[in-house]
Design an enzyme around this catalytic site. Structure first.
Site, PDB file in Angstrom:
ATOM      1  N   SER A  16      88.508  62.985 -16.180  1.00  0.00           N
ATOM      2  CA  SER A  16      88.360  62.174 -17.401  1.00  0.00           C
ATOM      3  C   SER A  16      89.478  62.522 -18.376  1.00  0.00           C
ATOM      4  CB  SER A  16      87.005  62.458 -18.057  1.00  0.00           C
ATOM      5  OG  SER A  16      86.927  61.895 -19.352  1.00  0.00           O
ATOM      6  N   TYR A  54      80.015  67.904 -21.573  1.00  0.00           N
ATOM      7  CA  TYR A  54      80.742  66.964 -20.710  1.00  0.00           C
ATOM      8  C   TYR A  54      82.231  67.302 -20.664  1.00  0.00           C
ATOM      9  CZ  TYR A  54      82.538  62.503 -18.922  1.00  0.00           C
ATOM     10  OH  TYR A  54      83.171  61.543 -18.177  1.00  0.00           O
TER      11      TYR A  54
END
Length: 683
Positions: free
Chosen positions: A560, A573
């Site tokens: 990501s 996250y």
């Protein structure tokens, strides 16, 4: 061209007959055999009747034959070729001449068996490869057994390579034997005929069923000899676990000359054959029917160790046998090759037999590998029948070579379309049932890969597998990536379905958006278990398989932009994605010596089609940024340099770019797919 009602009916009857015969594996093998019908039709040029023949064309399958798969020829022109036929040394020229006998446009290319159908004086003809018929055809005293089985109702045709002369031979034998309904073709199969489509089909089935009954009534109880102690099949679970261990090793050996896809088969007839004393002798003789050995090669590789031998010992012995097999195949090629023979196509086995475990077969794709196994099961049935009433005696090795390296066979191979970029590669995608994983699985499949769809949602994974084309293209595996045994089981699924794994996409994930003070230990652990631990487990087990295969491989992490960009309320996250991003670097450094490349993709938030965003993450992030949830994708797009929303397909494109064959010297790379987030630029 407008057709009469009569010719429409003849073609419809031919297709119906073909489908019924081809649907039963006792009658013929996949893509084997052919059927034909003859009738008059009005010539649109002269207005006069013209005799035509419709016959299954080259490369078709009786069970699924369509009208487009038929070649349509003028019988008068085809039979005129008899007057210019120069002899058996010019069979290739006769096949080329069939093109000048075609009627109208379209249709399939005529096959080598066209002469058989056109020269034999019968309105309807079937040529089939039934196991029982080939058993008589390959028995040492097949001619005598044929007479005992059928009397004068079925005649014997000595072995001859398929072609124009074989058509002449059968036509002459039919003319001399007006009472006959068909023939047994030595070493090959059967041909039957009839005045109507119904009569032809009935005659074909009569020959096949009569041969089956003859073998059952006259056959010895143990045609393959007694059971060899220690070579009996292992219990099912142990057998399949050992097969999954061996599959990548064997696939790697079978891919020495060119990559192959694998298939595992532990059908009862395979296990029974390999448990008996005569299997080494019979396997060494190879198959006989041309359709069989073109798929299975001249003979299989046979392991000569019991199934419970130590794995290291088995692997070492397989390597020795493979080296010997390659040397023997090269000697076979050099023994029979002439100056105008095609180049040797590869010396690796297509069939590997492991007593107590089963059969491993290989091909350019899953269907080819699976069909090769089906053909070798046909060959086992043929050997059983021949040995039950006589001695199995396939056609001479020199004849096999003439067919395997026939210029016509080479021309057929040259006509095959270019393989897709990921052909022969086996991909495993985690989180494959939705979002980025689903888009990636679809893209990899579209580019030729076989795909294992690993997901917690078994139903959705299976639905996608069906959509992609079923078990020859994709299989589903229910997997919790945090569970070590489930991950190992997914690799076993890949090994048994396709022979191993070449490409892994670590995509499974979830997202929890909370401020630091509201992030619980459970939140932290869950986030890290699924993505950091899960990616580690998938990569570790995939690396075991890839190293055993010795074919290199690709591992791709869907990381990501958050692995390098510090966003608000995102500590669990973001930290997990940073973990994944560094795994890419660590594994690239470690696995490079094995030819395994490890790369990553860093997307921006992918909202549309995402299971993560639909599961609450979208609402959480929308709240953080103070926008409506349905506008979150637009919000993300507007903060990028390109002002474009990132979709699952864009991430899938990056995965393909990394694995599609152009970036062969790239490893340890992260590819941004974020439409330009300056704060996430890699430095």
């Amino acid at each position: 061209m407008e057709r009469t009602d009569m010719t429409h009916a003849e073609v419809e009857a031919l297709l119906a007959r073909s489908h019924e015969l081809g649907a039963d594996p006792r009658n013929t093998n996949y893509a084997g055999g052919n059927a034909s019908a003859k009738a008059d039709e009005t010539d649109p040029v002269t207005g006069s009747p013209v005799p035509l023949m419709w016959v299954k064309g080259s490369g078709g399958d009786l069970g699924t034959l369509t009208e487009d798969g038929l070649a349509v020829l003028r019988i008068d022109r085809l039979r005129s070729l008899v007057d210019v036929y120069p002899g058996v040394d010019c069979e290739d020229e006769m096949v080329a001449a069939f093109d000048y006998c075609l009627h109208g446009k379209g249709g399939a290319a005529p096959s080598i068996d066209t002469a058989m159908h056109g020269l034999v004086d019968a309105a309807h003809i079937d040529h089939l490869h039934p196991d029982a018929g080939i058993a008589l055809a390959t028995a040492a005293d097949g001619e005598k057994l044929t007479e005992e089985c059928f009397g004068d109702q079925v005649a014997w045709v000595p072995w001859r390579r398929p072609g124009f002369q074989l058509g002449l031979d059968i036509a002459a034998i039919k003319e001399r034997n007006p009472q006959a309904i068909g023939v047994i073709l030595g070493g090959h199969g059967i041909t039957a005929w009839g005045a109507t489509s119904e009569e032809c089909q009935a005659n074909s089935l009569h020959i096949i069923r009569t041969a089956e009954e003859f073998l059952a009534e006259r056959g010895a109880a143990e045609p393959f000899g007694p059971v060899v102690e220690g070579f009996q099949p292992l219990p099912e679970q142990r057998r399949r676990d050992r097969a999954a261990e061996l599959a990548p090793v064997i696939r790697g050996l079978a891919s020495t000359d060119r990559p192959q896809v694998g298939h595992f088969d532990d059908a009862p007839e395979v296990l029974e054959f390999l448990s008996r004393s005569e299997h080494p002798r019979l396997a060494a003789l190879g198959t006989s029917c041309p359709d069989h050995f073109l798929r299975t090669k001249v003979r299989p590789l046979v392991l000569d160790l019991p199934p419970d031998a130590a794995l290291d010992e088995v692997v070492a012995r397989l390597n020795e046998l493979h080296e010997s097999y390659r040397a023997d195949y090269r000697a076979y090629y050099e023994r029979y090759a002439t100056a105008d023979s095609p180049a040797m196509r590869g010396a690796d086995p297509a069939i590997v037999l492991v007593p107590g475990i089963g059969m491993f077969s290989f091909g350019k794709d899953k269907q080819t590998a699976r069909v090769a196994a089906e053909f070798y099961r046909n060959a086992i049935n043929v050997m059983r029948g021949a040995e039950a009433v006589s001695t199995y005696q396939p056609i001479d090795e020199s004849e096999k070579f003439r067919i395997e390296y026939w210029a016509l066979e080479e021309a057929k191979l040259q006509r095959m379309p270019e393989p897709k970029p990921l052909a022969t590669r086996v991909a495993l995608v985690t989180g494959a049932a939705s979002g980025i994983g689903k888009a990636t699985a679809k893209r990899l499949s579209a580019e030729g890969a076989c795909v294992v769809l690993a997901d917690l949602d078994a139903d959705n994974a299976q639905e996608l597998a069906d959509e992609l084309g079923g078990p020859d293209k994709a299989v589903a595996a229910q997997v919790d990536v945090t569970d070590e045994e489930q991950v190992a089981a997914a690799m076993r699924t890949a090994a048994l379905a396709f022979g191993g794994v070449d490409l892994v996409v670590n995509n499974a994930g979830l997202s929890i958006s909370k401020p630091l003070l509201e992030t619980s230990v459970r939140d932290w652990d869950l986030q890290h278990d699924v993505m950091a631990r899960g990616s580690f487990l998938i990569s570790r087990e995939a690396a075991r398989v890839m190293i055993a295969q010795r074919m290199g491989g690709d591992v791709v992490y869907i990381a990501s932009k958050n692995s390098v960009f510090a966003g608000p309320n995102n500590v669990a996250y973001g930290a997990t994605k940073a973990d994944q991003a560094h795994q890419v670097r660590l594994l690239a450094a470690e696995l490079g010596e094995h030819g395994i490349r490890v790369n990553g993709v860093n997307p921006d938030g992918v909202v549309r089609g995402s299971g993560i965003f639909a599961g609450g993450w979208g609402a959480q992030r929308a709240k953080v940024y103070g926008v409506e949830e349905e506008k979150l994708g637009e919000f993300y797009a507007q903060r990028t340099l390109l002002k474009r929303e990132v979709l699952p397909e864009h991430v899938a494109n990056a995965v393909f770019a990394l694995c599609g064959g152009d970036l062969t010297h790239t490893t340890g790379l992260h590819v941004p797919v974020d439409a330009g987030v300056a704060a996430a630029f890699l430095r």
